[in-house]
Design an enzyme around this catalytic site. Structure first.
Site, mmCIF file in Angstrom:
data_model
loop_
_atom_site.group_PDB
_atom_site.id
_atom_site.type_symbol
_atom_site.label_atom_id
_atom_site.label_comp_id
_atom_site.label_asym_id
_atom_site.label_seq_id
_atom_site.Cartn_x
_atom_site.Cartn_y
_atom_site.Cartn_z
ATOM 1 C CE1 TYR A 1 13.076 66.342 26.535
ATOM 2 C CE2 TYR A 1 14.901 66.990 27.948
ATOM 3 C CZ TYR A 1 14.261 66.036 27.184
ATOM 4 O OH TYR A 1 14.792 64.782 27.077
ATOM 5 C CG ASN B 1 -3.409 24.312 23.910
ATOM 6 O OD1 ASN B 1 -4.437 23.723 24.233
ATOM 7 N ND2 ASN B 1 -2.206 23.932 24.310
ATOM 8 C CD GLU C 1 -4.555 30.339 25.823
ATOM 9 O OE1 GLU C 1 -3.741 30.185 26.742
ATOM 10 O OE2 GLU C 1 -4.907 29.408 25.077
ATOM 11 C CE LYS D 1 -4.257 21.197 26.181
ATOM 12 N NZ LYS D 1 -5.366 21.887 26.818
ATOM 13 C CB THR E 1 -27.124 38.851 30.072
ATOM 14 O OG1 THR E 1 -28.125 38.035 30.691
ATOM 15 C CG2 THR E 1 -27.732 39.535 28.855
ATOM 16 C CG HIS E 2 -25.738 38.012 34.269
ATOM 17 N ND1 HIS E 2 -25.338 38.907 35.230
ATOM 18 C CD2 HIS E 2 -26.878 38.516 33.737
ATOM 19 C CE1 HIS E 2 -26.213 39.908 35.290
ATOM 20 N NE2 HIS E 2 -27.145 39.692 34.386
ATOM 21 C CG ASN F 1 14.920 70.362 24.844
ATOM 22 O OD1 ASN F 1 15.577 69.322 24.893
ATOM 23 N ND2 ASN F 1 15.023 71.306 25.755
ATOM 24 C CB SER G 1 0.178 20.149 24.659
ATOM 25 O OG SER G 1 0.828 19.461 25.718
HETATM 26 N N1 ARG Z 1 17.234 61.951 24.076
HETATM 27 C C1 ARG Z 1 16.461 63.049 24.502
HETATM 28 C C2 ARG Z 1 14.992 62.631 24.639
HETATM 29 O O1 ARG Z 1 14.665 61.645 24.112
HETATM 30 C C3 ARG Z 1 16.563 64.158 23.525
HETATM 31 C C4 ARG Z 1 16.355 65.517 24.087
HETATM 32 C C5 ARG Z 1 17.439 65.827 25.028
HETATM 33 N N2 ARG Z 1 17.443 67.162 25.467
HETATM 34 C C6 ARG Z 1 18.115 67.554 26.527
HETATM 35 N N3 ARG Z 1 18.087 68.785 26.825
HETATM 36 N N4 ARG Z 1 18.780 66.708 27.281
HETATM 37 O O2 ARG Z 1 14.192 63.270 25.253
#
Ligand code: ARG
Length: 462
Positions: free
Chosen positions: A316, A284, A289, A282, A154-155, A109, A276
């Site tokens: 987490y 483009n 875009e 053409k 404008t507009h 985590n 095109s």
């Molecule tokens: N692959 C997980 C993520 O991207 C990593 C962390 C996972 N942690 C856990 N307790 N499952 O978040």
């Protein structure tokens, strides 16, 4: 067996394996993951959590993996779930049991939070650099067009005459705000979360500052629960990217209009246009875009990320894994768009004639006729009405305001004298708009000079 398989009695279902695996996209983070692990291992050695020999072995092993991944000598394993476990598994395969000590005092985590921040710091710099390239292209074209008169709208109705340089420099300001947003976001990204553990830190005597310093962070995160569940910096980057795309998209829309036969203000370089398959004539503006079109996916990711976070209890949750595909796509989209936009703009051919003709039609100097009367003592509201009548008359006659005779002017107000024609020439209309931020060539030239200095400061600061 899974790295976390101890308390399980069954294999993970194949569907689940595929569903929760992130290796197909988070492999992108491998170099950051390895750098983070090297810093962590060195710190564990230094603080005596593991021996310094063990730390050295781990570091060497990780460096070997890094080199092999770089040259494609080693493959990642889908069953190992994510990039963090892949690398840990490879390490243990290569250096044996000592590899199992790497994960001491940390969790995936805080590890994934670290990797993402390292990735984002790099990408923030790259995005800022590409923004500067666009700013440079704007200044380059603006410099050549300080006296290129065009109609301002404008507009989407002709309003008052301006110059092409003035119009372009409006975008410089937008991109400068974007640059500042990235710079600002960088500060909040630049804190190291390693040491927050799974959610509640660690019992080992780790040195968080040492890791942060080795990895080049300006500081370390505070509260451990926030550290592992904070993705604000990704939202901030995406919001900044959404605005960059907004600005590019508006610019592209104008480029598309200007390149049309109806406007014909500019001609795009062949290298940045396409043809095109059926219509041989053409040419483009596909690039413009496509940038306009890609703006939507960045907006989508912004809402996606916000929604992903809004209901999460601390700390987490696996939902957070969804941040990666979103942010990778945002980064790729905004970077590629900036990259192609700069040369497309730098290579346009400007038709001064068409722009000038455009500025002459549509009574763009009507306000200046009113201002003329005001200078002769009439109240603005009365002047507005007089000129409105004049315009109506001119429309009926199929003439523009410089083609009306002095006698006709004088029928509407005795304040008009011969100098009216000089006062309402398109050049004079632009020249006299000499207020700070206005289109008078002197003011725009000064804005361009300032912009060049801003570009130099931007370059220094990233
Ligand atoms: N692959 C997980 C993520 O991207 C990593 C962390 C996972 N942690 C856990 N307790 N499952 O978040």
């Amino acid at each position: 067996m899974k790295l976390w398989g101890g308390r399980f009695t069954k294999e993970t279902d194949k569907l689940v394996e595929d569903f929760h695996s992130s290796i197909s996209f988070d492999h992108k983070l491998y170099q950051y993951d390895i750098r983070g692990s090297i810093a962590h291992a060195r710190m564990l050695g230094k603080t005596g959590v593991i021996s310094s020999e063990e730390a050295d072995e781990i570091i060497k092993g990780l460096q070997g993996i890094s080199a092999d991944l770089e040259t494609g000598k080693v493959e990642l394993n889908v069953q190992a779930e994510d990039i963090h476990m892949n690398i840990e598994q490879l390490l243990t395969q290569r250096i044996g049991d000592v590899g199992k000590k790497l994960h001491t005092g940390r969790s995936r985590n805080d590890q994934v939070a670290l990797d993402t921040r390292l990735y984002m710091k790099n990408e923030l710099k790259e995005t800022a650099y590409l923004l500067i390239e666009v700013q440079k292209a704007i200044v380059e074209v603006a410099e050549k067009n300080v006296r290129t008169i065009m109609p301002g709208y404008t507009h989407l109705q002709k309003a008052q005459p301006i110059t092409f340089a003035h119009h372009l420099m409006a975008y410089f300001e937008m991109f400068q705000r974007d640059w500042e947003r990235l710079y600002d976001c960088y500060k909040r990204t630049d804190v190291c979360p390693l040491g927050a553990g799974a959610l509640a830190g660690t019992t080992f005597p780790i040195d968080r500052n040492m890791v942060a310093e080795e990895l080049g962070f300006a500081g370390i995160t505070g509260n451990s629960l926030d550290a592992v569940s904070d993705r604000d910096y990704l939202v901030e980057y995406t919001a900044a990217a959404a605005l960059i795309m907004t600005h590019l998209s508006r610019f592209c829309e104008e480029i598309i209009l200007w390149a049309s036969h109806e406007f014909a203000f500019i001609d795009l370089d062949d290298a940045y246009s396409t043809g095109s398959s059926i219509m041989p004539q053409k040419k483009n503006p596909d690039v413009a875009e496509l940038i306009r079109g890609k703006t939507g996916r960045v907006y989508g990711h912004l809402v996606g990320l916000l929604t992903m976070i809004k209901g999460l209890p601390l700390a987490y949750n696996k939902d957070l894994q969804e941040d990666k595909e979103a942010i990778f796509d945002v980064v790729d989209t905004v970077k590629k768009s900036l990259l192609v936009f700069a040369p497309m703009l730098a290579t346009i051919k400007v038709s001064e004639n068409r722009m000038y003709q455009g500025a002459q039609g549509g009574f763009t100097n009507a306000t200046d006729v009113a201002d003329y009367l005001v200078n002769k003592g009439m109240g603005f509201r009365d002047a507005h009405r007089v000129v409105g009548e004049l315009v109506l008359w001119a429309i009926k006659e199929g003439r523009n305001l410089t083609e009306m005779t002095l006698e006709e002017y004088q029928e509407l107000s005795s304040l008009f004298t011969e100098d009216i024609f000089q006062a309402i020439s398109i050049e004079a209309c632009v020249e006299r708009r000499d207020v700070h931020g206005g289109p008078a060539p002197g003011k725009v030239a000064a804005a361009i000079d300032l912009a060049k200095k801003v570009i130099e400061t931007n370059k220094r600061d990233i």
